[in-house]
Motif scaffolding. Structure first.
Motif, PDB file in Angstrom:
ATOM      1  N   VAL A 276       0.859  -1.190   0.000  1.00  0.00           N
ATOM      2  CA  VAL A 276       0.000   0.000   0.000  1.00  0.00           C
ATOM      3  C   VAL A 276       0.898   1.244   0.000  1.00  0.00           C
ATOM      4  O   VAL A 276       1.724   1.406   0.901  1.00  0.00           O
ATOM      5  N   PRO A 277       0.761   2.125  -0.989  1.00  0.00           N
ATOM      6  CA  PRO A 277       1.596   3.329  -1.021  1.00  0.00           C
ATOM      7  C   PRO A 277       1.126   4.364   0.005  1.00  0.00           C
ATOM      8  O   PRO A 277      -0.018   4.318   0.471  1.00  0.00           O
ATOM      9  N   ASP A 278       2.010   5.292   0.321  1.00  0.00           N
ATOM     10  CA  ASP A 278       1.678   6.315   1.323  1.00  0.00           C
ATOM     11  C   ASP A 278       0.550   7.229   0.868  1.00  0.00           C
ATOM     12  O   ASP A 278      -0.053   7.929   1.684  1.00  0.00           O
ATOM     13  N   SER A 279       0.230   7.231  -0.431  1.00  0.00           N
ATOM     14  CA  SER A 279      -0.876   8.062  -0.928  1.00  0.00           C
ATOM     15  C   SER A 279      -2.235   7.520  -0.508  1.00  0.00           C
ATOM     16  O   SER A 279      -3.238   8.243  -0.559  1.00  0.00           O
ATOM     17  N   ASN A 280      -2.306   6.256  -0.085  1.00  0.00           N
ATOM     18  CA  ASN A 280      -3.570   5.690   0.398  1.00  0.00           C
ATOM     19  C   ASN A 280      -4.030   6.474   1.627  1.00  0.00           C
ATOM     20  O   ASN A 280      -3.281   6.627   2.590  1.00  0.00           O
ATOM     21  N   VAL A 281      -5.255   6.978   1.596  1.00  0.00           N
ATOM     22  CA  VAL A 281      -5.697   7.896   2.656  1.00  0.00           C
ATOM     23  C   VAL A 281      -5.779   7.223   4.022  1.00  0.00           C
ATOM     24  O   VAL A 281      -5.589   7.878   5.052  1.00  0.00           O
ATOM     25  N   TYR A 282      -6.036   5.930   4.054  1.00  0.00           N
ATOM     26  CA  TYR A 282      -6.138   5.239   5.337  1.00  0.00           C
ATOM     27  C   TYR A 282      -4.746   5.005   5.933  1.00  0.00           C
ATOM     28  O   TYR A 282      -4.561   5.123   7.152  1.00  0.00           O
TER      29      TYR A 282
END
Length: 384
Positions: A276-282
């Motif tokens: 999961v990249p850091d751009s994922n809001v969660y």
């Protein structure tokens, strides 16, 4: 613009003075407490009689409105509370039932001030239902310069502003005074807009919140095009698992169980490494939780690690000046300065200042603090 009515919260209250009578209201200093007494005295005895229970902010705010007759136009206001929409006809049966229960709490709360023994409240008054509906739909969260929530208030004229998920204005508070600040050039006849909801959320979440809280379906360009949803939801099923893990971790934060939050939240982040990249809001929300935990626990190197990871997503989701990005840059800069990484701190502070002079203004106390830190870093580098 001054608030027509407001109440303070206990959020972030550890360093604030507590009212010695009701033990609920809190103040930044003795002078602040003295100035607020004329507004607080009407509710102080009510709050004291209800201890240890504390009524919801919406109930306290509605009672203060009734106490001060703030339903009419206040000086300088273009719009009165009476002219606000209650949206009662738009509410679901479930929401109306909840509002009725809130109305009962308000009636019991008002009985405390009347000196009568508490009793089961009568059927909800239509006038009180309408008032509470207007309050819950139109009140603003009051925050300090670092965006920490400190209360709620009504600013009737500001309720004229419509919503956009990519607005041209932001609201900033200095005490109870609300300032509307433009974040980009605004053309003649262009409508002024603010965001009613959290900007860093997928379009479906934003739309759902706006429809439930404000009773309209957002048709802004961001929502209609699902702009940035792919970035916000990157990671697929693994990202969904992060979303499912968040409520329990947020509860640990609310209970100030920082060590447990850091241990469990850190394990979740590690378990999603590379998936999961850091751009994922969660994931971004979790990184913010861990940043808070590390700072509280004095684990500054780890705090800087998590804080640095948030900067690229903040830049992605706040392309125009936004106070949240300025605050995040300043927090990271403080950590860098504390850890002796002065050149990095100077760059973070410079970026924060470029945003903050727009969102907060050059005279704001936090902007002045930021300028001081810039000078400290520059002086330290000059000595070297």
């Amino acid at each position: 613009m001054k608030a027509s009515a407001w109440v303070g919260q206990e959020i972030g209250a550890e360093s604030l003075l507590r009212c010695s009578q009701c033990k609920t209201a809190r103040y930044c200093n003795a002078q602040c407490q003295k100035q607020a007494w004329s507004e607080h005295k009407g509710e102080c005895s009510r709050l004291k009689s209800l201890q240890p229970r504390i009524p919801p902010d919406s109930v306290r705010l509605a009672a203060r409105i009734l106490q001060t007759d703030s339903t009419q136009n206040a000086p300088g206001e273009l719009y009165s509370l009476e002219e606000h929409q209650s949206h009662l006809a738009d509410m679901s049966e479930e929401k109306l039932e909840g509002l009725g229960q809130l109305c009962g709490v308000l009636q019991l709360y008002l009985q405390q001030g009347a000196g009568t023994p508490p009793q089961n409240p009568p059927a909800p008054s239509p006038d009180l239902l309408s008032l509470l509906a207007k309050v819950t739909c139109n009140c603003f969260t009051i925050s300090d310069g670092e965006l920490q929530e400190v209360g709620v208030g009504l600013y009737p004229s500001m309720s004229l502003l419509n919503h956009d998920c990519q607005p041209n204005c932001v609201m900033m508070f200095e005490g109870k005074t609300l300032h509307l600040r433009a974040v980009r050039d605004i053309q003649p006849q262009e409508e002024l807009t603010i965001s009613y909801t959290e900007s860093v959320a997928p379009s479906a979440e934003r739309r759902r919140h706006l429809e439930e809280q404000y009773h309209f379906l957002c048709h802004c360009q961001r929502c209609c095009s699902a702009y940035q949803d792919a970035d916000m939801l990157a990671g697929g099923v693994m990202g969904t698992r992060l979303k499912e893990a968040l409520p329990a971790l947020e509860q640990l934060q609310a209970e100030q169980k920082w060590a447990e939050l850091l241990r469990e939240g850190g394990a979740v982040v590690e378990g999603h490494r590379g998936a999961v990249p850091d751009s994922n809001v969660y994931l971004l929300r979790l990184l913010d939780l861990l940043l808070d935990a590390c700072i509280t626990l004095g684990q500054y190197d780890t705090a800087l690690h998590y804080g640095t990871r948030t900067l690229q997503p903040y830049s992605l989701y706040y392309p125009e000046p936004h106070p949240a990005r300025a605050i995040q840059l300043m927090r990271v800069g403080k950590l860098q300065q504390l850890l002796g990484r002065v050149e990095e701190a100077l760059e973070s502070f410079r970026q924060a200042y470029d945003v903050m002079k727009v969102t907060h203004g050059t005279e704001h106390l936090l902007t002045n603090e930021l300028q001081g830190r810039l000078m400290e870093c520059q002086a330290e580098l000059n000595r070297d």
